[in-house]
Structures are given as structure tokens and as C-alpha cells.
Motif scaffolding. Structure first.
Motif, PDB file in Angstrom:
ATOM      1  N   ARG A  10    -116.788  41.614 -13.305  1.00 46.76           N
ATOM      2  CA  ARG A  10    -115.437  41.094 -13.094  1.00 46.76           C
ATOM      3  C   ARG A  10    -114.943  41.482 -11.701  1.00 46.76           C
ATOM      4  O   ARG A  10    -115.589  42.230 -10.996  1.00 46.76           O
ATOM      5  CB  ARG A  10    -114.485  41.627 -14.164  1.00 46.76           C
ATOM      6  N   LYS A  43    -114.944  34.600 -12.243  1.00 47.27           N
ATOM      7  CA  LYS A  43    -115.147  35.822 -13.015  1.00 47.27           C
ATOM      8  C   LYS A  43    -113.885  36.175 -13.775  1.00 47.27           C
ATOM      9  O   LYS A  43    -112.806  35.684 -13.475  1.00 47.27           O
ATOM     10  CB  LYS A  43    -115.468  36.995 -12.082  1.00 47.27           C
ATOM     11  N   SER A  44    -114.044  37.072 -14.718  1.00 48.21           N
ATOM     12  CA  SER A  44    -112.872  37.665 -15.342  1.00 48.21           C
ATOM     13  C   SER A  44    -112.239  38.611 -14.328  1.00 48.21           C
ATOM     14  O   SER A  44    -112.909  39.103 -13.418  1.00 48.21           O
ATOM     15  CB  SER A  44    -113.271  38.425 -16.606  1.00 48.21           C
TER      16      SER A  44
END
Length: 108
Positions: A10, A43-44
Motif C-alpha cells: 500500500r 494501491k490501497s
């Protein structure tokens, strides 16, 4: 205003307290987020709020905007390192239903 670090799974977006002191500073944060948005969308994202003294409406607004953009790409946004006073606001406003607390204690 913000720092963006690529972690294993992330992105970590660390906010700085001075970023929310006046409307001009908030505008700069928005511009920085826009600049990093292409990275964030893949992405997170974990929003690190450890440097914030309080959880203002400007912080809430920016987090909600980030969350919506990230969610549209099927990713998750979390927040982490909220101070105790900020945790109360986070829960009272229902933000915990929008983006959960990130329980990672490391930067990996």
C-alpha cells in the motif's frame, strides 16, 4: 504538507499539522494529493495522521475526497495513528464506517 511512501502492499500518506492551518495550506495539500493521485489509485492507501494536532473539518474533507477516488478504483483507504481526541471525532462522525483504522504498527 504530505509525504507519500511506497510500502510493500500500500501507500502511506503522512499528513503534517501545518497543512490544515489556513485555506491556502489546505489548497496546497489538495494540489499535492492531485499530483500523487495516479500512484494512489493503483494501491490501497493508509493515511497516517500522527502529526495532526486535531481532526478538523478540513482533514475530514480531504480524507473523504481521497477515499472516494481510491474506492472508485476498487481499493481501500484506511487511517492510522489518530490521537485520542481525534479518535473520538472519528467515531462520533461515523468515519469509521467509511475508512477503517489501519492496525499496522510498522511501515512495511
Amino acid at each position: 504538507m504530505i509525504d507519500v511512501r511506497h510500502l510493500k502492499d500500500r501507500l502511506l500518506v503522512r499528513f503534517h499539522s501545518a497543512a490544515f492551518l489556513d485555506p491556502e495550506a489546505v489548497g496546497k495539500v489538495n494540489a499535492e494529493i492531485e499530483r500523487h493521485l495516479p500512484e494512489m489509485l493503483g494501491k490501497s492507501v493508509a493515511g497516517d495522521l500522527s502529526n495532526l494536532e486535531y481532526f478538523s473539518s478540513q482533514v475530514i474533507g480531504i480524507l473523504i475526497l481521497m477515499h472516494r477516488q481510491i474506492q472508485q478504483c476498487g481499493k481501500v483507504m484506511t487511517v492510522r495513528n489518530l490521537k485520542e481526541e481525534s479518535l473520538e471525532v472519528y467515531r462520533m462522525t461515523g468515519l469509521h464506517n467509511m475508512f477503517p483504522l489501519d492496525t499496522h504498527t510498522d511501515d512495511e
